[in-house]
Scaffold this motif. Structure first.
Motif, PDB file in Angstrom:
ATOM      1  N   SER A   1       0.818  -1.220   0.000  1.00  0.00           N
ATOM      2  CA  SER A   1       0.000   0.000   0.000  1.00  0.00           C
ATOM      3  C   SER A   1       0.848   1.265   0.000  1.00  0.00           C
ATOM      4  CB  SER A   1      -0.930   0.007   1.218  1.00  0.00           C
ATOM      5  OG  SER A   1      -0.200   0.227   2.419  1.00  0.00           O
ATOM      6  N   GLU A   2       2.082   1.161   0.476  1.00  0.00           N
ATOM      7  CA  GLU A   2       2.939   2.336   0.577  1.00  0.00           C
ATOM      8  C   GLU A   2       3.868   2.500  -0.628  1.00  0.00           C
ATOM      9  OE1 GLU A   2       3.221   2.658   5.463  1.00  0.00           O
ATOM     10  OE2 GLU A   2       4.957   1.908   4.333  1.00  0.00           O
ATOM     11  N   MET A   3       3.783   1.595  -1.579  1.00  0.00           N
ATOM     12  CA  MET A   3       4.709   1.645  -2.713  1.00  0.00           C
ATOM     13  C   MET A   3       4.376   2.763  -3.694  1.00  0.00           C
ATOM     14  SD  MET A   3       5.264  -2.406  -3.612  1.00  0.00           S
ATOM     15  CE  MET A   3       6.621  -2.103  -4.772  1.00  0.00           C
ATOM     16  N   GLY A   4       5.418   3.475  -4.116  1.00  0.00           N
ATOM     17  CA  GLY A   4       5.290   4.440  -5.182  1.00  0.00           C
ATOM     18  C   GLY A   4       5.573   3.785  -6.523  1.00  0.00           C
ATOM     19  N   ALA A   5       5.418   4.543  -7.593  1.00  0.00           N
ATOM     20  CA  ALA A   5       5.566   3.986  -8.939  1.00  0.00           C
ATOM     21  C   ALA A   5       6.971   3.461  -9.204  1.00  0.00           C
ATOM     22  CB  ALA A   5       5.195   5.041  -9.972  1.00  0.00           C
ATOM     23  N   ASP A   6       7.986   4.080  -8.587  1.00  0.00           N
ATOM     24  CA  ASP A   6       9.372   3.682  -8.845  1.00  0.00           C
ATOM     25  C   ASP A   6       9.938   2.759  -7.769  1.00  0.00           C
ATOM     26  OD1 ASP A   6       9.477   5.180 -11.184  1.00  0.00           O
ATOM     27  OD2 ASP A   6      10.062   6.997 -10.114  1.00  0.00           O
ATOM     28  N   ASP A   7       9.106   2.315  -6.842  1.00  0.00           N
ATOM     29  CA  ASP A   7       9.568   1.465  -5.750  1.00  0.00           C
ATOM     30  C   ASP A   7       9.646   0.002  -6.183  1.00  0.00           C
ATOM     31  OD1 ASP A   7       9.536   3.773  -4.321  1.00  0.00           O
ATOM     32  OD2 ASP A   7       7.951   3.198  -2.935  1.00  0.00           O
ATOM     33  N   LEU A   8      10.284  -0.804  -5.347  1.00  0.00           N
ATOM     34  CA  LEU A   8      10.379  -2.247  -5.571  1.00  0.00           C
ATOM     35  C   LEU A   8      10.311  -2.935  -4.214  1.00  0.00           C
ATOM     36  CD1 LEU A   8      12.779  -4.114  -7.974  1.00  0.00           C
ATOM     37  CD2 LEU A   8      12.604  -4.859  -5.590  1.00  0.00           C
ATOM     38  N   LEU A   9       9.549  -4.033  -4.143  1.00  0.00           N
ATOM     39  CA  LEU A   9       9.376  -4.761  -2.880  1.00  0.00           C
ATOM     40  C   LEU A   9       9.910  -6.175  -3.005  1.00  0.00           C
ATOM     41  CD1 LEU A   9       8.181  -5.240  -0.005  1.00  0.00           C
ATOM     42  CD2 LEU A   9       5.996  -5.774  -1.133  1.00  0.00           C
ATOM     43  N   VAL A  10      10.693  -6.582  -1.999  1.00  0.00           N
ATOM     44  CA  VAL A  10      11.137  -7.966  -1.857  1.00  0.00           C
ATOM     45  C   VAL A  10      10.523  -8.536  -0.584  1.00  0.00           C
ATOM     46  CG1 VAL A  10      13.103  -9.511  -1.455  1.00  0.00           C
ATOM     47  CG2 VAL A  10      13.325  -7.604  -3.065  1.00  0.00           C
ATOM     48  N   ILE A  11       9.860  -9.668  -0.713  1.00  0.00           N
ATOM     49  CA  ILE A  11       9.316 -10.411   0.431  1.00  0.00           C
ATOM     50  C   ILE A  11      10.207 -11.635   0.592  1.00  0.00           C
ATOM     51  CG2 ILE A  11       7.283 -11.533   1.429  1.00  0.00           C
ATOM     52  CD1 ILE A  11       5.625  -9.910  -0.682  1.00  0.00           C
ATOM     53  N   ALA A  12      11.003 -11.674   1.647  1.00  0.00           N
ATOM     54  CA  ALA A  12      12.072 -12.670   1.745  1.00  0.00           C
ATOM     55  C   ALA A  12      11.833 -13.651   2.886  1.00  0.00           C
ATOM     56  CB  ALA A  12      13.418 -11.972   1.935  1.00  0.00           C
ATOM     57  N   GLY A  13      12.418 -14.853   2.712  1.00  0.00           N
ATOM     58  CA  GLY A  13      12.497 -15.820   3.801  1.00  0.00           C
ATOM     59  C   GLY A  13      11.754 -17.117   3.590  1.00  0.00           C
ATOM     60  N   LYS A  14      10.563 -17.071   2.971  1.00  0.00           N
ATOM     61  CA  LYS A  14       9.746 -18.273   2.875  1.00  0.00           C
ATOM     62  C   LYS A  14       9.634 -18.809   1.451  1.00  0.00           C
ATOM     63  CE  LYS A  14       6.047 -18.589   5.352  1.00  0.00           C
ATOM     64  NZ  LYS A  14       6.496 -19.831   6.004  1.00  0.00           N
ATOM     65  N   GLY A  15       9.803 -17.947   0.467  1.00  0.00           N
ATOM     66  CA  GLY A  15       9.834 -18.414  -0.917  1.00  0.00           C
ATOM     67  C   GLY A  15       8.638 -19.249  -1.316  1.00  0.00           C
ATOM     68  N   HIS A  16       8.902 -20.524  -1.644  1.00  0.00           N
ATOM     69  CA  HIS A  16       7.873 -21.434  -2.150  1.00  0.00           C
ATOM     70  C   HIS A  16       6.994 -22.022  -1.056  1.00  0.00           C
ATOM     71  CE1 HIS A  16      11.022 -23.969  -0.575  1.00  0.00           C
ATOM     72  NE2 HIS A  16      10.140 -24.929  -0.492  1.00  0.00           N
ATOM     73  N   GLU A  17       7.330 -21.813   0.214  1.00  0.00           N
ATOM     74  CA  GLU A  17       6.625 -22.490   1.307  1.00  0.00           C
ATOM     75  C   GLU A  17       5.140 -22.139   1.324  1.00  0.00           C
ATOM     76  OE1 GLU A  17       8.630 -21.507   4.936  1.00  0.00           O
ATOM     77  OE2 GLU A  17      10.414 -22.684   4.460  1.00  0.00           O
ATOM     78  N   THR A  18       4.344 -23.106   1.737  1.00  0.00           N
ATOM     79  CA  THR A  18       2.889 -22.923   1.723  1.00  0.00           C
ATOM     80  C   THR A  18       2.276 -22.948   3.117  1.00  0.00           C
ATOM     81  OG1 THR A  18       2.588 -25.298   1.386  1.00  0.00           O
ATOM     82  CG2 THR A  18       2.664 -23.906  -0.585  1.00  0.00           C
ATOM     83  N   GLY A  19       3.102 -22.888   4.153  1.00  0.00           N
ATOM     84  CA  GLY A  19       2.588 -22.888   5.516  1.00  0.00           C
ATOM     85  C   GLY A  19       3.454 -22.038   6.418  1.00  0.00           C
ATOM     86  N   GLN A  20       2.850 -21.574   7.530  1.00  0.00           N
ATOM     87  CA  GLN A  20       3.592 -20.827   8.550  1.00  0.00           C
ATOM     88  C   GLN A  20       3.508 -21.614   9.850  1.00  0.00           C
ATOM     89  OE1 GLN A  20       2.198 -16.807   9.321  1.00  0.00           O
ATOM     90  NE2 GLN A  20       4.249 -16.139   9.944  1.00  0.00           N
ATOM     91  N   GLN A  21       4.668 -21.964  10.396  1.00  0.00           N
ATOM     92  CA  GLN A  21       4.741 -22.883  11.527  1.00  0.00           C
ATOM     93  C   GLN A  21       4.800 -22.138  12.855  1.00  0.00           C
ATOM     94  OE1 GLN A  21       7.982 -25.704  10.887  1.00  0.00           O
ATOM     95  NE2 GLN A  21       7.733 -25.464   8.686  1.00  0.00           N
ATOM     96  N   PHE A  22       3.858 -22.474  13.731  1.00  0.00           N
ATOM     97  CA  PHE A  22       3.834 -21.963  15.087  1.00  0.00           C
ATOM     98  C   PHE A  22       4.070 -23.124  16.050  1.00  0.00           C
ATOM     99  CE2 PHE A  22       1.418 -19.049  12.489  1.00  0.00           C
ATOM    100  CZ  PHE A  22       1.843 -17.791  12.915  1.00  0.00           C
ATOM    101  N   SER A  23       4.093 -22.848  17.344  1.00  0.00           N
ATOM    102  CA  SER A  23       4.417 -23.890  18.317  1.00  0.00           C
ATOM    103  C   SER A  23       3.402 -25.017  18.317  1.00  0.00           C
ATOM    104  CB  SER A  23       4.518 -23.278  19.718  1.00  0.00           C
ATOM    105  OG  SER A  23       3.292 -22.652  20.072  1.00  0.00           O
TER     106      SER A  23
END
Length: 503
Positions: A448-470
């Motif tokens: 939501s905060e991205m401007g026209a010249d911005d770029l976003l990287v979402i890192a760490g999980k890649g292809h993973e399809t779940g988020q692991q909690f305790s």
């Protein structure tokens, strides 16, 4: 298969002569009548505790260490089960599993290193397929290729022997002749690949990772180098990145083992990246092999992806393919899921990438790769996994602080740790970051905060399809979440534009 075919007779205590082995298990809950149960000691549990359960389920044979044999009353008093005693039961298990399951693809290669394994293994498979070979790959993404293999619930990079050799046999039975396998430090330290007959092996780099398992960085390095020091036979091809800090150690080890060394990268590599010119989301490469040169258009962003492609090419060439043919199909390579994957653009045209980077070196490589493509603010959403190497958290925070303009620190896979404790360790070296406890919310906010010249990287999980909690694993795919957030952003901006038109 008869027990005598799996192990020499003097190593097994016979029961009623020779016996049939119906299967192999390292989890007592998987034991069925006639199975061999390997009672292995691990970092969290000791398989010796489950011998009684395995026997109750019908185990016909046990694989144990001398210590377990001495200290387990069930074994000294139990004459109804055959016992294989070995000072290295993990290596013995790999060799037994290889013999039990039988055939393997004729040409097999393995790739180890902190970063790049998944991409190189996948690119190797893609090259073979493009050359008309029947090929597959085994690793983080599962079993992929010219085959039909039932999905396993085991999600580690290198499967345990009872799964790995079953998969290799199934591939060979289906006519697969070429296979590339990821060799993790865990898999090498636990001797899982010691039953494979490798034609070649590759080393990408060794950087800090998995110190929650290995005693220190040196132990981690030694585990990786086992691939060349013990698994790859003399005469095999050792494909080594000349840009890896441990290149000299790996080269000396491979030379002492009598392996054929193929170096990649640097000024003096056998296969060299002479130049790399960015052209939008593609790059134009000039590469050299011996005295010859080729020019190639690669549909993958980033120099590290170019190096991954060259490492894969070197593996394929080392296995007998003609360099002209190999380089000819490199332009057809496609990105691996969750590896610097462009998942979409905002309504203003700003790109959003998802990447699996979860080490300091990998995060640095990704951010340095995308920086030339960003004319505005480089935004980063990331976190660190729980129950993993805690020392790399502030290191990753420092990389983010140095290379990103806007940072959103959020939860990765907290597992049994308190999420806020993990985030605090990252933020200690990343004071400009925003600390956000909701990964979906962090992704939505960044978009939501991205401007026209911005770029976003979402890192760490890649292809993973779940988020692991305790206590649970919740469905979560960064790529799907980002796509949903992009769709919502597009609708919101369209509505805003419509409102302006009617005002």
């Amino acid at each position: 298969m008869r027990l005598a075919e799996l192990t020499s007779a003097d190593r097994a205590r016979a029961f009623q002569g020779d016996i049939d082995i119906a299967g192999i298990a390292t989890d007592s809950r998987a034991v069925q009548p006639g199975y061999l149960f390997a009672a292995l000691s691990g970092s969290k549990t000791d398989g010796a505790q489950y011998i009684e359960d395995a026997l109750s389920r019908g185990a016909a044979a046990l694989l144990v260490s001398p210590k377990v044999m001495r200290n387990c009353p069930l074994l000294s008093d139990n004459s109804r089960v055959a016992v294989i005693v070995d000072s290295n039961p993990r290596r013995r298990l790999a060799r037994i599993a290889a013999r039990f399951y039988g055939p393997q693809p004729e040409i097999a290669v393995a790739v180890t290193g902190t970063n790049g394994k998944t991409s190189i293994v996948d690119f190797t498979r893609q090259i073979w397929l493009a050359l008309g070979r029947k090929a597959a790959s085994i690793g983080t993404l599962g079993v992929l290729g010219d085959c039909r293999i039932a999905a396993e619930t085991y999600v580690h990079t290198t499967p345990p022997p009872e799964i790995l050799y079953s998969q290799l046999a199934a591939l060979a039975t289906q006519g697969v002749t070429h296979v590339a396998v990821e060799a993790s430090s865990h898999g090498l330290a636990q001797y899982r690949l010691d039953g494979m007959q490798l034609r070649a092996a590759a080393l990408t780099n060794i950087a800090r990772d998995h110190l929650d398992y290995h005693a220190d960085e040196r132990a981690y390095m030694y585990a990786k180098l086992r691939l060349f020091g013990e698994v790859l036979a003399p005469g095999g091809a050792a494909v080594l990145s000349r840009e890896a800090e441990v290149f000299s150690e790996a080269e000396s080890l491979s030379w002492a083992r009598g392996q054929q060394i193929v170096s990649v990268g640097g000024r003096f590599g056998d296969l060299r990246l002479l130049s790399c010119e960015v052209a939008g989301e593609r790059q134009h490469l000039r590469i050299g092999l011996g005295t010859r040169e080729w020019e190639i258009d690669l549909a993958l962003p980033g120099r590290f992806q170019a190096m991954n492609a060259l490492m894969a090419a070197a593996l394929v060439i080392s296995c007998g393919e003609d360099p002209e043919d190999v380089f000819g199909v490199l332009p057809a390579l496609v990105a691996v899921p969750g590896r610097l994957e462009l998942v979409g653009k905002t309504s203003l045209g700003a790109p959003v990438f998802v990447d699996y980077a979860h080490t300091p070196d990998a995060l640095r490589a990704v951010l340095e790769t995308v920086r030339p493509h960003c004319r505005g603010r480089l935004r980063l959403v990331f976190g660190c996994g729980g129950d993993r190497d805690r020392g790399k958290r502030p290191m990753m925070g420092a990389v983010a602080q140095q290379l990103a303009d806007e940072i959103y620190v959020t939860d990765d896979n907290p597992r049994s740790e308190q999420p806020e404790t993990i985030r605090a360790a990252i933020c200690a070296q990343c004071p400009s970051a925003r600390d956000l406890d909701d990964r979906r919310g962090a992704i939505a906010l960044a978009i939501s905060e991205m401007g026209a010249d911005d770029l976003l990287v979402i890192a760490g999980k890649g292809h993973e399809t779940g988020q692991q909690f305790s206590d649970r694993t919740e469905p979560f795919d960064d790529r799907l979440v980002a796509a949903d957030c992009l769709a919502a952003e597009a609708v919101k901006n369209a509505d805003r534009g419509g409102a302006h038109e009617h005002s």
